[in-house]
Design a protein around this motif. Structure first.
Motif, short mmCIF file in Angstrom:
data_model
loop_
_atom_site.label_atom_id
_atom_site.label_comp_id
_atom_site.label_asym_id
_atom_site.label_seq_id
_atom_site.Cartn_x
_atom_site.Cartn_y
_atom_site.Cartn_z
N ALA A 185 0.75 -1.21 0.29
CA ALA A 185 -0.14 0.19 0.00
C ALA A 185 0.93 1.40 0.04
N LEU A 186 2.09 1.03 0.82
CA LEU A 186 2.93 2.38 0.91
C LEU A 186 3.51 2.60 -0.36
N VAL A 187 3.77 1.59 -1.04
CA VAL A 187 4.49 1.63 -2.48
C VAL A 187 3.75 2.13 -3.77
N ILE A 188 2.43 1.81 -3.46
CA ILE A 188 1.43 2.13 -4.57
C ILE A 188 1.04 3.74 -4.19
N GLY A 189 1.06 4.08 -3.07
CA GLY A 189 0.66 5.39 -2.72
C GLY A 189 1.83 6.29 -3.08
N ILE A 190 3.22 6.01 -2.87
CA ILE A 190 4.11 6.80 -3.26
C ILE A 190 4.15 6.94 -4.95
N ILE A 191 3.92 5.76 -5.41
CA ILE A 191 3.92 5.70 -6.98
C ILE A 191 2.84 7.00 -7.23
N PHE A 192 1.71 6.93 -6.77
CA PHE A 192 0.56 8.07 -7.30
C PHE A 192 0.60 9.34 -6.74
N TRP A 193 1.50 9.43 -5.60
CA TRP A 193 2.17 10.63 -5.00
C TRP A 193 3.13 11.29 -5.96
N VAL A 194 3.99 10.67 -6.72
CA VAL A 194 5.13 11.14 -7.53
C VAL A 194 4.96 11.05 -9.07
N ILE A 195 3.92 10.31 -9.38
CA ILE A 195 3.52 10.23 -10.76
C ILE A 195 3.21 11.37 -11.62
N GLY A 196 3.19 12.63 -10.90
CA GLY A 196 2.74 13.81 -11.59
C GLY A 196 4.25 14.35 -12.07
N PHE A 197 5.37 13.99 -11.64
CA PHE A 197 6.71 14.67 -11.89
C PHE A 197 7.04 13.81 -13.14
N MET A 198 6.31 13.01 -13.83
CA MET A 198 6.68 12.26 -14.88
C MET A 198 6.82 13.13 -16.14
N ASP A 199 6.08 14.41 -16.04
CA ASP A 199 6.27 15.14 -17.16
C ASP A 199 7.63 15.53 -17.70
N ILE A 200 8.61 15.26 -17.10
CA ILE A 200 10.11 15.59 -16.95
C ILE A 200 10.52 14.58 -18.00
N LEU A 201 9.75 13.53 -17.88
CA LEU A 201 10.41 12.29 -18.84
C LEU A 201 9.86 12.38 -20.20
N PHE A 202 8.41 12.55 -20.04
CA PHE A 202 7.36 12.39 -21.18
C PHE A 202 7.02 13.67 -21.84
N ILE A 213 -3.78 12.17 -12.54
CA ILE A 213 -4.04 10.84 -11.57
C ILE A 213 -2.95 10.91 -10.43
N SER A 214 -2.36 12.05 -10.36
CA SER A 214 -1.36 12.14 -9.13
C SER A 214 -2.07 12.68 -7.67
N LEU A 215 -1.92 11.79 -6.73
CA LEU A 215 -2.33 12.13 -5.52
C LEU A 215 -2.05 13.63 -5.05
N LEU A 216 -0.74 13.99 -5.15
CA LEU A 216 -0.23 14.86 -4.82
C LEU A 216 -0.71 16.19 -5.47
N ASP A 217 -0.95 16.26 -6.96
CA ASP A 217 -1.49 17.19 -7.89
C ASP A 217 -2.82 17.50 -7.45
N ASN A 218 -3.66 16.44 -7.16
CA ASN A 218 -5.05 16.75 -6.93
C ASN A 218 -5.15 17.20 -5.52
N ILE A 219 -4.35 17.00 -4.44
CA ILE A 219 -4.80 17.66 -3.40
C ILE A 219 -3.99 19.13 -3.36
N GLU A 220 -3.23 19.62 -4.31
CA GLU A 220 -2.63 21.01 -4.31
C GLU A 220 -3.66 22.09 -4.32
#
Length: 256
Positions: A185-202, A213-220
Motif C-alpha cells: 500500500a505504501l509503495v502504490i501510494g508513493i507511486i501515485f504521489w510522485v507520478i505527476g513528476f513524469m512530465d519531466i520524462l514524457f 491521476i497524481s495524489l499530490l497534484d489533486n490535493i494541491e
C-alpha cells in the motif's frame, strides 16, 4: 447498509481496543504538532521581516504561509501512516482463520468491503479531527484566517486519507501477511504521489495525464483553499475503483 454499519462499528471498537491504535495516533499528533510549531516559527519570522518591507507585507498570507504548508505536511504523514492502519483489515482475518466465517456469513461482499472501509475511515477521521486543535490557535488570534480555505484544505486531506485507505484495503485483501499489505500500500501510494513528476520524462502532453491521476497534484488546489470538481471526481473515482477491486478479490476467494 445495516450490516455494513455493524461491521464498521466492530472495526472501530477493535481499533480502540488495541494499543497500536493509540501509538499510531500519538506518533501522528507528535509529527503534525512538530511541523505546526516549525511553520508558526517560520511565519512569525517572515512577519517580522515584513514589518520593514511593505511590499513583502502585502504578499504575506496566513493561509499560504501557514495553513497550506501545514496540510501539505499532513498529507505526507497520512501517506506514511494509513498503510499501518489498513494492513490488518482483511489480512488478519485470513491469518486468524476468521475470513472463512465472513465469507460464509449471510452478508454481501459489498457490505463487507464497505463496512471495513467505513470503520477504518472513522478511525482516521478521529485521528485527523484531533489535529484541528492546531489551526484553532490561529482563530484565537487577533487576525484569524478565513474559514472556507481551511475547510477546503481539510477536505482534501480527508479525501487523500480515504484514497490511501482504499489502496490499503485492496492490498490487505490480496495477502494474509500484514507487513506485505502495508509495504504494498505504501509503495502504490508513493507511486501515485510522485507520478505527476513524469512530465519531466514524457513532456507536457503526457505529463498532464500523469498529473491528472497524481495524489499530490489533486490535493494541491485544495491545500490552496480551492475546490475543483475535477479533484473531487478523481478522489471519489479512485476510491470507488479500489473498493470494486477489493470486492472482486474477495469474491474470487469466495468461489474457490
Amino acid at each position: 447498509m445495516r450490516k455494513a454499519f455493524a461491521i464498521a462499528g466492530r472495526e472501530m471498537r477493535s481499533y480502540f481496543s488495541s494499543p497500536l491504535a493509540f501509538v499510531v495516533i500519538a506518533i501522528f499528533l507528535l509529527l503534525t504538532g512538530l511541523f505546526f510549531d516549525l511553520n508558526v516559527r517560520e511565519y512569525a519570522r517572515e512577519s517580522l521581516d515584513a514589518m520593514a518591507n511593505p511590499m513583502m507585507a502585502r504578499q504575506l498570507s496566513l493561509h499560504d504561509g501557514l495553513i497550506r504548508p501545514l496540510y501539505q505536511s499532513y498529507a505526507f504523514f497520512l501517506l506514511m501512516v494509513i498503510p499501518l492502519i489498513s494492513m490488518r483489515l482483511l489480512a488478519e482475518e485470513k491469518k486468524l482463520g476468521t475470513a472463512e466465517l465472513l465469507l460464509t456469513a449471510p452478508i454481501r461482499t459489498s457490505e463487507l468491503v464497505l463496512g471495513k472501509f467505513l470503520g477504518s475511515l472513522g478511525f482516521i477521521s478521529v485521528m485527523m479531527l484531533l489535529t484541528a486543535q492546531y489551526p484553532l490557535f490561529l482563530w484565537l488570534s487577533n487576525a484569524p484566517p478565513p474559514l472556507e480555505p481551511f475547510l477546503a484544505a481539510f477536505l482534501g486531506m480527508f479525501l487523500l486519507g480515504a484514497a490511501v485507505l482504499s489502496v490499503g484495503l485492496l492490498m490487505s485483501s490480496l495477502t494474509e501477511n500484514q507487513v506485505i499489505a502495508a509495504i504494498s500500500a505504501l509503495v502504490i501510494g508513493i507511486i501515485f504521489w510522485v507520478i505527476g513528476f513524469m512530465d519531466i520524462l514524457f513532456g507536457d502532453q503526457a505529463g498532464q495525464i500523469f498529473k491528472s491521476i497524481s495524489l499530490l497534484d489533486n490535493i494541491e488546489d485544495m491545500a490552496k483553499g480551492v475546490l475543483d470538481t475535477h479533484n473531487l471526481v478523481f478522489f471519489l473515482s479512485f476510491i470507488a475503483f479500489n473498493l470494486f477491486l477489493t470486492q472482486r478479490a474477495i469474491e474470487s476467494r469466495r468461489w474457490r
